[in-house]
Design a protein around this motif. Structure first.
Motif, PDB file in Angstrom:
ATOM      1  N   UNK B 432       0.834  -1.035  -0.433  1.00  0.00           N
ATOM      2  CA  UNK B 432       0.017  -0.363   0.189  1.00  0.00           C
ATOM      3  C   UNK B 432       1.229   1.218  -0.025  1.00  0.00           C
ATOM      4  N   UNK B 435       3.233   1.598  -3.745  1.00  0.00           N
ATOM      5  CA  UNK B 435       2.965   1.296  -4.781  1.00  0.00           C
ATOM      6  C   UNK B 435       2.391   2.257  -5.394  1.00  0.00           C
ATOM      7  N   UNK B 436       2.444   3.712  -3.858  1.00  0.00           N
ATOM      8  CA  UNK B 436       2.571   5.111  -4.713  1.00  0.00           C
ATOM      9  C   UNK B 436       4.218   5.966  -5.075  1.00  0.00           C
ATOM     10  N   UNK B 437       5.205   4.647  -4.728  1.00  0.00           N
ATOM     11  CA  UNK B 437       5.963   5.155  -5.050  1.00  0.00           C
ATOM     12  C   UNK B 437       6.542   5.081  -5.987  1.00  0.00           C
TER      13      UNK B 437
END
Lengths: 234, 758
Positions: B432, B435-437
């Protein structure tokens, strides 16, 4: 062949595209500065990923007014192959070279992970070496990759076979779970009516060497070379 | 010079200066400071800039070695990575800002560490982050002290911090290779954001923060100066109260787009050969860059603030000198070559203005509206800044050394306990977050987040760099010295698990209020422990930062030193992954340090999560064997054909085995988890065998035909090597002395591990 990679302030995948074009595909690759209106005799143009102009106002909204994009439009109108990757896709949509637009991801967060794409059309310069229905593993990395168009426009795009890639699972099924951003019809990439301009959100330049996890993206570059009749085996 | 406002005790307190310090300032100046000078002293003598409480202790750290090209004292440390290439890296905290304004606080933390790297002439090629927050739900705090409101706030801080890190790194275009995300109630109002960055440069093209060459022009480049972040360094040097909300204007606002332009412009300008020295304007902005560049070169700088690009109107000298507006650099050009520098910055659409000149007198001189506003000897702001040997006292131990008999009473179910651990916020999949990076930009990422260490290739040399972060507040609370050693050992072990040789380290020391003797003792002990471990593992410290006063409403954090270790993977060697490679391969456990007993077990994640308590000591650590383990891993990878390596840490061996099956299956769903069947011959109770966190342990897998070779290599280094079982296509079976204690389907393991935050 000579491949140009446009560099805007804020482009950050320009080096990656230049690397694949030069070191992996073995072609001459040159950066094309945004303030110039010269394509330096390039036979293909790549508009790379990144955050041109910091995504200010709207992704791609400012980049479309730069001098280089005037030259790219002329080049595209004369049938020259143009590939927009990620932010490059957003810029091509803003420029009007490609239909549709890209909105915030449905999950409202940036998403970076491998994705599967099904090749829907091989009649573009960037998919000529693929098979229809072929599944490619190519990663996505974007915050605004949610492809939208009006229902009428979507119908047109589908009818003209302008959908080039769709998000799918490992076996090629187009499912909601395989869609990383909420794109209509799972669309990951489209082409122009003339078929020489292609844009996609996933990053083929990040999947062109096996050590990076996948070399499927190399198909895009191999297609371009085949289209331009460059005899190279990638 | 004008003195506009009277300097009263109250004024001093607001500047974070003591009466003694004020007397010292007057002595050093030979007069009373004016208002502007007082501001300058207050930031340069702040804990954040002066390291006044930690400096005498930091001196004990090993900082040299043949691999070190630049140790502490510059903007970043630099090591030799072969073939004429250098690697600059550092870790830095942005804790206080991340509490007050999580998104911008975290974003500018990343921005600041990136500037520290490219100011050395190195292009940033990787970042990592070490994050700590309070519990996300009241039921995740066994002590019952986390209210729903606090939990909701912790959640908002987590979202903000992760969003801020993502925003800045993604736009800048540097891959994030992971790090750690951990939770404990002590971080509820004291979240930690430690950002690590690494860059590469040619050894003959490095730049330093030195104002060299009298008469050379001093040039300001980048963003305009505003009123943001004034006294940020002072804020970062005090504890927080309920009124800390009001500190929000002290937090800077970041613009990663501008920083990307600044990066390209700086690297291009450096190539002209017209730049003599350069330093970023981080904490304490123009002030610190101005006086530090002078101090390093033995020169001075004469600044004219009228020329500074400004975005606010009517700013005073005080405000301009203390502004921490982001994305700014100060550079010194060779006289007569300014135009080459201006041309590059113009190309990138950035301000570049001469704001001063290098002078022979070692002084920091500032003029505004034709008036001399500050005239201070550089050493007074740097080397002569106060250094304190603050009182230290070992805290009265309130935690028991041994477990109460009650811990045996709980219902024991190894499979359920394992699932609970895997699904806990500290141990579950962190997809979580990462995956935003953007983890792949620059097309160098050989191993991204989710494994032991991040690995990037070096396109120019064919080698690769591995890097990892580690910290453990709970261990350090029980024993700061050993806890810190364990953090060094674990970060280095993670790097070694890729097959790389650990080369050097950077540290970020997160502690409470150093004016409390117990906290000061913890800090001194931790630094001593880091020194011992870094010496033993041959990973000198090349830089880092100290973050004290991590305290809100009198409640401080556990001592949390966070270590970053960088290692080199030789040409032609692919990094080892944590995940098993194939079914039917032999699984071995290599171990070097003494096995834990019930006393050491008290510091484990198992006890914290499932028993909600804490006792005893951290696991024992044999540094010599730990070092041997790293060498064995490198050699075994090179010659004995290992398939995978994963170090055992939080959650113990059972969790590590599960991670070997599950790692990286979130982002690559086509990689179905592999199973295993093992039998652990260890004579201890099964709780300890499965969940104790003995140090210096690694799970490796290899071709069954190579087991003897691996075992011999390990034994030659004094390690134990036990073949415990085999990888399988299905099922997860652990036997303890022949008795099945865990029998689970992989789907159940995966569901627990992936759903930890659901």
């Amino acid at each position: 062949m000579k491949i140009g990679v446009v560099v805007f302030p804020g482009s950050n995948c320009d080096h990656d595209a230049l690397h694949v074009a030069a070191a992996v595909a073995g072609q001459q690759a040159v950066p094309l500065w945004h303030e110039s209106a010269e394509l330096q005799g390039c036979q293909a143009v790549i508009i790379p990923g990144g955050f041109s102009y910091g995504d200010y106002l709207r992704t791609g909204a400012i980049a479309r007014f730069s001098p280089i994009m005037g030259a790219v439009q002329h080049f595209a109108a004369s049938g020259g192959p143009v590939l927009g990757i990620c932010n490059g896709f957003q810029i091509l949509c803003e420029t009007g070279l490609l239909p549709g637009a890209l909105m915030r991801n449905a999950g409202l967060r940036f998403v970076c992970r491998p994705a599967y794409l099904r090749v829907e059309s091989t009649s573009t310069p960037f998919t000529a070496a693929c098979r229809t229905g072929q599944v490619l593993s190519i990663p996505v990395a974007h915050g605004e990759g949610n492809y939208v168009a009006t229902p009428e426009a979507l119908q047109e795009i589908e009818r003209h076979g302008q959908v080039v890639f769709r998000y799918c699972n490992a076996t090629g099924e187009v499912t909601a779970a395989a869609n990383p951003n909420g794109s209509r019809h799972n669309i990951a990439g489209v082409c122009s009516e003339g078929r020489n301009v292609v844009g996609l959100m996933p990053h083929p330049e990040r999947a062109s060497e096996l050590v990076l996890g996948s070399a499927d993206g190399l198909q895009i570059f191999a297609s371009l070379l085949a289209h331009c009749r460059v005899a190279v085996t990638l | 010079m004008t003195t506009s406002t009277a300097i009263t005790p109250d004024v001093l307190a607001r500047h974070g200066l003591t009466a003694d310090e004020y007397r010292r300032i007057c002595e050093l100046l030979g007069r009373e400071p004016n208002w502007t000078e007082l501001g300058v002293f207050s930031v340069m003598w702040s804990e954040h800039c002066s390291y006044k409480s930690s400096r005498i202790h930091l001196k004990q750290l090993p900082t040299g070695g043949p691999q070190v090209l630049q140790g502490p004292g510059e903007n970043a440390g630099i090591i030799d990575i072969g073939d004429g290439w250098a690697c600059a890296f550092k870790i830095e905290s942005h804790n206080h800002p991340s509490f007050v304004e999580p998104f911008q606080g975290a974003a500018t933390g990343v921005g600041g560490i990136l500037r520290d790297i490219f100011t050395m002439g190195a292009r940033p090629v990787a970042i990592m982050d070490s994050l700590r927050f309070g519990p996300l739900r009241p039921d995740l705090d066994p002590s019952g002290q986390t209210s729903p409101q606090t939990a909701a706030r912790n959640h908002a801080i987590l979202e903000g911090v992760v969003g801020g890190v993502a925003h800045y790194g993604n736009c800048f275009g540097v891959p994030n290779l992971g790090g750690e995300t951990a939770f404990d109630p002590c971080y509820s109002a004291n979240p930690l954001l430690n950002a690590f960055a690494l860059g590469i440069a040619r050894q003959d093209a490095l730049f330093f923060g030195k104002a060299e060459g009298v008469g050379n022009p001093v040039i300001y480049v980048g963003a305009k100066t505003g009123r943001d972040g004034i006294h940020g360094a002072t804020m970062a040097s005090e504890a927080f109260s309920e009124a800390s909300e009001a500190k929000r204007p002290n937090v800077q606002v970041g613009d990663p787009f501008l920083e990307k332009l600044l990066l390209e412009a700086c690297l291009e300008a450096m190539q002209t050969g017209a730049i003599a020295g350069i330093q970023d304007m981080g904490a304490a902005g123009l002030t610190s860059s101005g006086c530090e560049m002078g101090a390093r070169a033995g020169t001075g700088i004469d600044l004219d603030l009228d020329r500074v690009p400004q975005r606010d109107q009517g700013m005073t000298a005080y405000e301009m000198l203390l502004s921490e507006s982001q994305e700014r650099m100060l550079l010194v050009a060779h006289q007569g070559r300014e135009d080459e520098v201006y041309a590059v910055f113009r190309k990138w659409g950035l301000d570049a203005v001469q704001v001063g000149v290098v002078i022979a007198e070692p002084r920091f001189r500032v003029r505004h509206h034709g008036e001399l506003m500050a005239d201070i000897p550089n050493p007074a702001l740097t080397d002569e800044a106060p250094r304190y040997d603050r009182p230290r006292r070992a805290p009265q131990r309130t935690l028991p050394l041994d477990p109460t008999p009650a811990w045996r009473d709980r219902k024991r179910d190894a499979a359920a306990d394992l699932l609970a651990l895997l699904g806990s916020p500290n141990l579950c999949s962190k997809a979580w977050v990462y995956e935003q990076y953007d983890t792949m930009v620059r097309t160098n990422t050989l191993a991204g987040p989710g494994g032991d260490a991040g690995v990037i290739r070096l396109k120019d040399t064919g080698r690769a760099l591995a890097m990892a972060l580690d910290g453990n507040g709970r261990y350090c609370r029980l024993d700061p010295r050993r806890g810190a050693q364990l953090a060094v050992a674990e970060a280095a072990r993670k790097v070694a698990c890729t097959g790389a040789r650990p080369l050097a380290a950077t540290n970020c020391l997160n502690f409470g209020n150093p004016e409390k003797p117990e906290v000061m003792w913890e800090l001194a002990e931790a630094i001593a422990g880091i020194g011992e471990a870094c010496r033993a593992l041959d990973t000198p410290i090349t830089g880092g930062n100290v973050s004290l006063y991590n305290e809100t409403l009198g409640r401080g954090i556990q001592p949390t030193p966070v270590l970053g270790v960088v290692g080199l993977l030789e040409r032609g060697r692919a990094p080892l992954a944590a995940r098993f490679a194939a079914p039917g391969r032999a699984i071995l456990v290599l171990s070097g340090s003494p096995a834990s007993g019930t006393r050491e077990f008290g510091s484990s994640e198992y006890v914290a999560l499932l028993l909600g308590t804490l006792w005893g000591t951290p696991p024992a650590l044999d540094l010599e064997r730990e070092h041997g383990l790293h060498q064995v891993l490198e050699q075994a990878h090179a010659h004995a054909g290992l398939d995978s390596a994963h170090q055992v840490s939080s959650g113990g061996l059972a969790v590590a085995l599960a991670e070997c099956c599950l790692a990286q299956t979130v982002e690559q769903p086509e990689k179905a988890p592999l199973g295993l069947e093992v039998n652990l011959p260890d004579a201890r109770d099964w709780e300890l065998v499965l969940f104790a966190e003995d140090a210096s342990r690694v799970v490796v897998s290899c071709d069954p035909a190579r087991v003897a070779e691996v075992t011999e290599a390990a034994q030659a280094a004094g390690l134990k090597a036990v073949q415990v079982g085999e990888t399988r296509t299905h099922g997860f079976v652990i036997r303890h002395r022949g008795q099945a204690v865990v029998q689970l389907e992989l789907e159940a393991l995966a569901a627990a591990w992936r759903g930890g935050w659901a």
